[in-house]
Design a protein around this motif. Structure first.
Motif, PDB file in Angstrom:
ATOM      1  N   HIS A   1      -1.073 -62.041 -26.859  1.00  0.00           N
ATOM      2  CA  HIS A   1      -0.112 -62.617 -27.659  1.00  0.00           C
ATOM      3  C   HIS A   1       0.420 -64.034 -26.957  1.00  0.00           C
ATOM      4  O   HIS A   1       0.870 -64.698 -27.532  1.00  0.00           O
ATOM      5  CB  HIS A   1       1.266 -61.558 -27.938  1.00  0.00           C
ATOM      6  N   GLY A   2      -0.272 -64.146 -25.895  1.00  0.00           N
ATOM      7  CA  GLY A   2       0.049 -65.646 -25.102  1.00  0.00           C
ATOM      8  C   GLY A   2       1.202 -65.151 -24.453  1.00  0.00           C
ATOM      9  O   GLY A   2       1.536 -64.277 -23.844  1.00  0.00           O
ATOM     10  N   ASP A   3       1.742 -66.328 -23.848  1.00  0.00           N
ATOM     11  CA  ASP A   3       2.707 -66.274 -22.658  1.00  0.00           C
ATOM     12  C   ASP A   3       4.201 -66.233 -23.367  1.00  0.00           C
ATOM     13  O   ASP A   3       5.004 -67.384 -23.296  1.00  0.00           O
ATOM     14  CB  ASP A   3       2.488 -67.525 -21.704  1.00  0.00           C
ATOM     15  N   VAL A   4       4.656 -65.247 -24.131  1.00  0.00           N
ATOM     16  CA  VAL A   4       5.735 -65.275 -24.784  1.00  0.00           C
ATOM     17  C   VAL A   4       6.491 -63.979 -24.422  1.00  0.00           C
ATOM     18  O   VAL A   4       6.060 -62.964 -24.085  1.00  0.00           O
ATOM     19  CB  VAL A   4       5.721 -65.374 -26.266  1.00  0.00           C
ATOM     20  N   ASP A   5       7.967 -63.892 -24.918  1.00  0.00           N
ATOM     21  CA  ASP A   5       8.711 -62.748 -24.791  1.00  0.00           C
ATOM     22  C   ASP A   5       8.804 -62.070 -26.207  1.00  0.00           C
ATOM     23  O   ASP A   5       9.508 -62.751 -27.075  1.00  0.00           O
ATOM     24  CB  ASP A   5      10.276 -63.026 -24.226  1.00  0.00           C
ATOM     25  N   LEU A   6       8.098 -61.004 -26.126  1.00  0.00           N
ATOM     26  CA  LEU A   6       8.164 -60.230 -27.471  1.00  0.00           C
ATOM     27  C   LEU A   6       9.206 -59.379 -27.623  1.00  0.00           C
ATOM     28  O   LEU A   6       9.369 -58.993 -28.685  1.00  0.00           O
ATOM     29  CB  LEU A   6       6.815 -59.653 -27.684  1.00  0.00           C
TER      30      LEU A   6
ATOM     31  N   LYS B   1      18.055 -56.445 -24.814  1.00  0.00           N
ATOM     32  CA  LYS B   1      18.026 -57.602 -24.445  1.00  0.00           C
ATOM     33  C   LYS B   1      19.015 -58.551 -25.141  1.00  0.00           C
ATOM     34  O   LYS B   1      19.201 -58.195 -26.305  1.00  0.00           O
ATOM     35  CB  LYS B   1      16.504 -58.212 -24.486  1.00  0.00           C
ATOM     36  N   PRO B   2      19.334 -59.783 -24.438  1.00  0.00           N
ATOM     37  CA  PRO B   2      20.158 -60.366 -25.115  1.00  0.00           C
ATOM     38  C   PRO B   2      19.368 -61.462 -26.182  1.00  0.00           C
ATOM     39  O   PRO B   2      18.220 -61.234 -26.216  1.00  0.00           O
ATOM     40  CB  PRO B   2      20.822 -61.509 -24.027  1.00  0.00           C
ATOM     41  N   SER B   3      19.857 -62.122 -27.112  1.00  0.00           N
ATOM     42  CA  SER B   3      19.417 -63.166 -27.937  1.00  0.00           C
ATOM     43  C   SER B   3      18.620 -64.074 -27.299  1.00  0.00           C
ATOM     44  O   SER B   3      18.947 -64.529 -26.043  1.00  0.00           O
ATOM     45  CB  SER B   3      20.202 -63.638 -28.915  1.00  0.00           C
ATOM     46  N   GLY B   4      17.441 -64.539 -27.774  1.00  0.00           N
ATOM     47  CA  GLY B   4      16.826 -65.374 -27.074  1.00  0.00           C
ATOM     48  C   GLY B   4      15.603 -65.058 -26.044  1.00  0.00           C
ATOM     49  O   GLY B   4      15.504 -63.848 -25.688  1.00  0.00           O
ATOM     50  N   PRO B   5      14.801 -65.975 -25.667  1.00  0.00           N
ATOM     51  CA  PRO B   5      13.868 -65.492 -24.419  1.00  0.00           C
ATOM     52  C   PRO B   5      14.604 -65.174 -23.324  1.00  0.00           C
ATOM     53  O   PRO B   5      15.556 -65.714 -22.921  1.00  0.00           O
ATOM     54  CB  PRO B   5      12.847 -66.909 -24.759  1.00  0.00           C
ATOM     55  N   ARG B   6      13.836 -64.302 -22.467  1.00  0.00           N
ATOM     56  CA  ARG B   6      14.234 -63.929 -21.179  1.00  0.00           C
ATOM     57  C   ARG B   6      13.240 -64.536 -20.168  1.00  0.00           C
ATOM     58  O   ARG B   6      12.049 -64.977 -20.675  1.00  0.00           O
ATOM     59  CB  ARG B   6      14.286 -62.395 -21.037  1.00  0.00           C
ATOM     60  N   PRO B   7      13.719 -64.697 -18.832  1.00  0.00           N
ATOM     61  CA  PRO B   7      12.806 -65.139 -18.078  1.00  0.00           C
ATOM     62  C   PRO B   7      11.305 -64.277 -17.929  1.00  0.00           C
ATOM     63  O   PRO B   7      11.627 -63.082 -18.050  1.00  0.00           O
ATOM     64  CB  PRO B   7      13.673 -65.148 -16.802  1.00  0.00           C
TER      65      PRO B   7
END
Length: 138
Positions: A4-9, A65-71
């Motif tokens: 899926h690429g380099d993303v936080d799913l 997880k919190p909202s938004g992308p994670r590290p």
């Protein structure tokens, strides 16, 4: 890099548990309705309630997880969220649980950007004056 690429799913224990229970609940409710089994529909409804409560409890325990992308180091689904104990800013689930961090509102890191018009005029001003609405049938 994944498929899926380099993303936080957002894959988390809470997410997978809630999705599985909700899928089973919809299947049981649908089968109960199609087969005329009242207990099947009630079982499905019970599983859907369990999905909501189970996901919420696991989120509060740090398995969400919190909202938004994670590290990138926290993308694995087995990583616990260290900030869950204090509440996530702007999180409805944390606010319902009375977590102190959720009452602060959204932090800068969790805000989505506000779209701005390209020109100097306000949004919608380029449309000009609008005609008055006439009710249908007149």
């Amino acid at each position: 890099m994944s498929v899926h690429g380099d993303v936080d799913l957002g894959h988390t224990v809470a997410g997978w548990t809630g999705t599985t229970l909700a899928g089973l609940g919809c299947t049981a409710a649908g089968a109960g309705l199609c087969l005329g089994l009242t207990w099947g529909a009630w079982l499905g409804a019970l599983l859907l309630v369990a999905a909501v409560l189970g996901t919420w409890i696991l989120h509060l325990a740090g398995w969400g997880k919190p909202s938004g992308p994670r590290p990138a180091g926290q993308w694995d689904w087995r990583v616990r969220d260290a900030g869950a104990r204090h509440g996530h800013p702007g999180c409805v689930g944390c606010r319902l649980a009375g977590r102190p961090g959720a009452a602060r509102g959204t932090s800068r890191a969790h805000r989505s950007p506000v779209p701005r018009p390209l020109s100097g005029s306000p949004v919608g001003a380029e449309d000009g004056p609008r005609a008055p609405r006439v009710p249908a049938g007149r």
